[in-house]
Motif scaffolding. Structure first.
Motif, PDB file in Angstrom:
ATOM      1  N   CYS B 306      -6.425 -25.090  22.826  1.00  0.00           N
ATOM      2  CA  CYS B 306      -7.627 -25.434  22.036  1.00  0.00           C
ATOM      3  C   CYS B 306      -8.366 -24.204  21.508  1.00  0.00           C
ATOM      4  CB  CYS B 306      -8.569 -26.248  22.917  1.00  0.00           C
ATOM      5  SG  CYS B 306     -10.125 -26.660  22.127  1.00  0.00           S
ATOM      6  N   ARG B 308     -11.405 -24.767  20.034  1.00  0.00           N
ATOM      7  CA  ARG B 308     -12.802 -25.231  20.048  1.00  0.00           C
ATOM      8  C   ARG B 308     -13.386 -25.435  18.649  1.00  0.00           C
ATOM      9  NH1 ARG B 308     -11.314 -25.547  24.711  1.00  0.00           N
ATOM     10  NH2 ARG B 308     -12.347 -24.684  26.551  1.00  0.00           N
ATOM     11  N   PRO B 366      -5.934 -28.658  14.916  1.00  0.00           N
ATOM     12  CA  PRO B 366      -5.229 -27.577  14.247  1.00  0.00           C
ATOM     13  C   PRO B 366      -4.140 -26.916  15.104  1.00  0.00           C
ATOM     14  CG  PRO B 366      -7.418 -26.862  14.897  1.00  0.00           C
ATOM     15  CD  PRO B 366      -7.354 -28.339  15.143  1.00  0.00           C
TER      16      PRO B 366
HETATM   17  S1  SF4 Z   1      -9.270 -30.491  17.427  1.00  0.00           S
HETATM   18 FE1  SF4 Z   1     -10.184 -28.447  17.775  1.00  0.00          FE
HETATM   19  S2  SF4 Z   1     -11.602 -28.778  19.508  1.00  0.00           S
HETATM   20 FE2  SF4 Z   1     -10.231 -30.539  19.465  1.00  0.00          FE
HETATM   21  S3  SF4 Z   1      -8.545 -29.986  20.836  1.00  0.00           S
HETATM   22 FE3  SF4 Z   1      -7.875 -29.357  18.803  1.00  0.00          FE
HETATM   23  S4  SF4 Z   1      -8.534 -27.234  18.626  1.00  0.00           S
HETATM   24 FE4  SF4 Z   1      -9.641 -28.085  20.362  1.00  0.00          FE
END
Ligand code: SF4
Lengths: 189, 460
Positions: B306, B308, B366
């Motif tokens: 992740c 974030r 992403p």
């Molecule tokens: S969408 Fe963004 S915040 Fe959610 S898990 Fe994927 S990288 Fe992390």
């Protein structure tokens, strides 16, 4: 302190999963722009900034004077004899900072700032208006191209700056001028 | 910090009592999701980019200790001091010692979910250090003594009237002036004084580059830059998973982050810190706090990819309609609903059920984390750990019994199709089906099984 370090690293080593090889990030074609300046200038208008392609016979000072006829304390890092200060706080009342940018990115209107002659980078963020001066032949398509060319020249510091400081933290309304510069002007010369 | 006993369905119900407000929240966040879509569609390589990001992160996790060591060596070579913290307590202790040894009275902070996770602010405040959160949204929630409700938009649960009132009391702005520009600039003036008088600055880290030993911080406001360019001490706190191998990999991640997070092509400032400002010093605290356990779990380690961005919460139909404060873990939404239960299933079990399993989160992420699949696996853990309320547990057990006994299931379905249409309204009173916006579905005449059988017969 170092015992935590060793224990953490040992545990990571024990627990780490398998994974793929590093991919070649250059193998994938990325977007390109026929008119990089048009892309850059179009974007920065929505990001609290403006871009100018300097005409023959025009100078950076002309453009700045035209844009802001009355200015306060001005610092120009593009000239050899610029003002020096002794603490980063001394830039607190700068109105206009004119700084050299190494390159500009068409896909997101960012300019790479990392200037070997500048001592205190606080200038870029304390100034009310930030003018970034970029050579005309230093416009690249994407961040991938940019990272292939940039160097960290300023005491280990460098930043991509795209437009002016902004926030949408109150009800998602976009407001220019959060903590950094209230206005950004990029001049290609 | 968050209260200790938040149960998602109860908290969500409370949030939904103000319908107008809840609907505003839903729409405001959906708007960000749509802006993200516009940005993604402008790049023909978007899906390839996500794949690259996924692979870089997956590769890094497979050699994480090697890259951490490389990062540490390069950072030291740059003159930066690197610390390792096994848990939140050690992180807080290290930060406090650094501040106390330099007689720091005021610390300015830029956004960091990690320090929220560690409970750093109260720890330092108890020890007499003034902590100023400088991201506008974080400053707002700090002044209100509440946790952020979103990892990118900390104050998205608030209306401007509430912020205006808060600023009137705390900063002396005009009563009743709700103009976001006026309020933002009032906060700017106030925080500028804090930046100029702070003794130290603390930032989070978006990316830590093993190859160069530097950290990258992305903000739109410029608060991380002011907070590190002025005071003589810069502390950067990062989780072990923030590492990327090479500088050039930022050519992938900086293209994804702001587009996914807020629907902008990039953040205003993407700042690379490799050394302190002249005359200053820089420290990096690398925190484990449960991450290495997740790394060793084959079902959940992908959650450590992740970055974030918050895209998963912006798209989540449950998050948008329940708000971040309904989630017990410090990080809400889909990613929080796997990280929280991974950390403490007893405390955060209810989060695993704050999900329709629609899979939208996994589609926008992403770095392509299989979020909705992880949530289903966390449900199993929540069940096994005995965290379910009796009614929910009974329902699940009954369902399991039914699905294992097809004849009973058929009979039950038949009875439902006959009985539900003639139920008097009062039977629904007090159940979930009586709440506004919800109703029992219309009952079909035949079951799927019957329809299927008939179709097969017709074919023959
Ligand atoms: S969408 Fe963004 S915040 Fe959610 S898990 Fe994927 S990288 Fe992390």
């Amino acid at each position: 302190m170092s015992s935590s370090r060793d224990a953490i690293l040992a545990k990571i080593h024990r627990n780490r999963p398998g994974g793929p090889a590093l991919p070649d990030i250059h193998a994938v074609p990325f977007i390109t722009f026929d008119d990089k300046f048009a892309a850059f200038a179009g974007l920065i208008r929505n990001l609290g900034g403006e871009a100018i392609w300097l005409a023959d016979g025009q100078s950076v000072a002309d453009v700045v004077a035209q844009r802001w006829p009355k200015t306060g304390r001005t610092v120009d890092l593009t000239t050899m004899q610029h003002e020096e200060v002794f603490t980063p706080h001394d830039w607190h009342d700068v109105d206009v900072a004119i700084v050299p940018g190494e390159l500009a990115v068409a896909e997101n209107a960012a300019v790479w700032i990392s200037h070997p002659d500048n001592i205190f980078r606080s200038l870029y963020f304390l100034t009310e208006k930030l003018v970034m001066v970029v050579p005309k032949d230093k416009l690249v398509d994407t961040m991938r191209d940019a990272y292939g060319q940039i160097t960290l020249r300023e005491h280990g510091f460098g930043a991509f700056i795209s437009g002016s400081s902004r926030t949408a933290d109150i009800e998602q309304s976009l407001v220019m001028g959060a903590h950094g510069a209230m206005a950004a002007l990029v001049i290609f010369c | 910090m968050k209260a200790d006993n938040i149960h998602h369905p109860d908290a969500a119900r409370a949030f939904l009592t103000d319908r107008a407000r809840a609907s505003w929240h839903d729409q405001a966040i959906w708007f960000v999701r749509q802006k993200r879509d516009v940005q993604a569609k402008q790049l023909p390589e978007w899906e390839e980019l996500r794949k690259l990001a996924e692979q870089i992160k997956a590769h890094t996790l497979s050699k994480l200790d090697d890259y951490l060591i490389q990062f540490e060596e390069n950072a030291r070579r740059n003159g930066v001091t690197v610390h390792f913290a096994a848990d939140a307590a050690e992180h807080n202790r290290i930060v406090h010692q650094l501040l106390a040894a330099r007689q720091v009275k005021k610390l300015v902070k830029s956004k960091s979910m990690l320090t929220e996770e560690c409970g750093l602010n109260p720890y330092l405040e108890e020890r007499g250090i003034e902590v100023i959160d400088t991201d506008l949204g974080e400053r707002i929630v700090q002044l209100r003594h509440e946790p952020p409700s979103h990892i990118v938009m900390p104050a998205i649960h608030l209306k401007k009237e509430q912020i205006s009132e808060l600023f009137h009391e705390e900063l002396g702005t005009e009563a009743g002036n709700n103009d976001p520009t006026y309020l933002t600039h009032a906060a700017r003036a106030n925080l500028r004084q804090h930046f100029l008088s702070a003794d130290a600055g603390l930032t989070g880290v978006n990316f830590a580059i093993a190859e160069t030993g530097g950290v990258v911080v992305c903000t739109n406001e410029g608060n991380a830059d002011l907070g590190t360019a002025l005071p003589p001490l810069h502390i950067a706190s990062m989780g072990i998973e923030k590492i990327i191998p090479k500088l050039e990999h930022l050519g992938v991640f900086t293209r994804l982050l702001a587009r996914s997070a807020i629907g902008s092509p990039v953040t205003t400032y993407t700042s690379h810190f490799h050394r302190a400002r002249p005359g200053g010093e820089m420290h990096i605290v690398i925190v484990d706090n449960g991450r290495s356990d997740i790394l060793g779990n084959p079902d959940f380690y992908a959650s450590l990819r992740c970055i974030r961005c918050g895209a998963c919460m912006n798209t989540c139909p449950v998050y948008r309609r329940s708000s971040g404060h309904s989630y017990s873990y410090v990080i809400p939404g889909p990613i929080g609903s796997t990280l929280g239960p991974s950390r403490d299933i007893k405390k955060h079990g209810s989060m695993a059920f704050a999900c329709t399993t629609c899979g939208s989160c996994s589609n926008v992420c992403p770095v392509k984390i299989n979020l909705h699949e992880q949530l289903i696996l966390q449900r199993k853990r929540a069940f096994d750990a005995g965290t379910l309320k009796p009614a929910k547990k009974m329902g699940l057990l009954a369902m399991r019994f039914l699905t294992q006994h097809p004849a009973l299931m058929d009979a039950g379905g038949k009875a439902m199709r006959k009985v539900v249409p003639i139920l008097p309204a009062f039977v629904k009173d007090g159940t979930a089906w009586s709440r506004p916006g919800r109703d029992l579905p219309e009952m079909p005449e035949h079951s799927f099984k019957e329809l299927y059988r008939r179709r097969q017969e017709d074919k023959q």
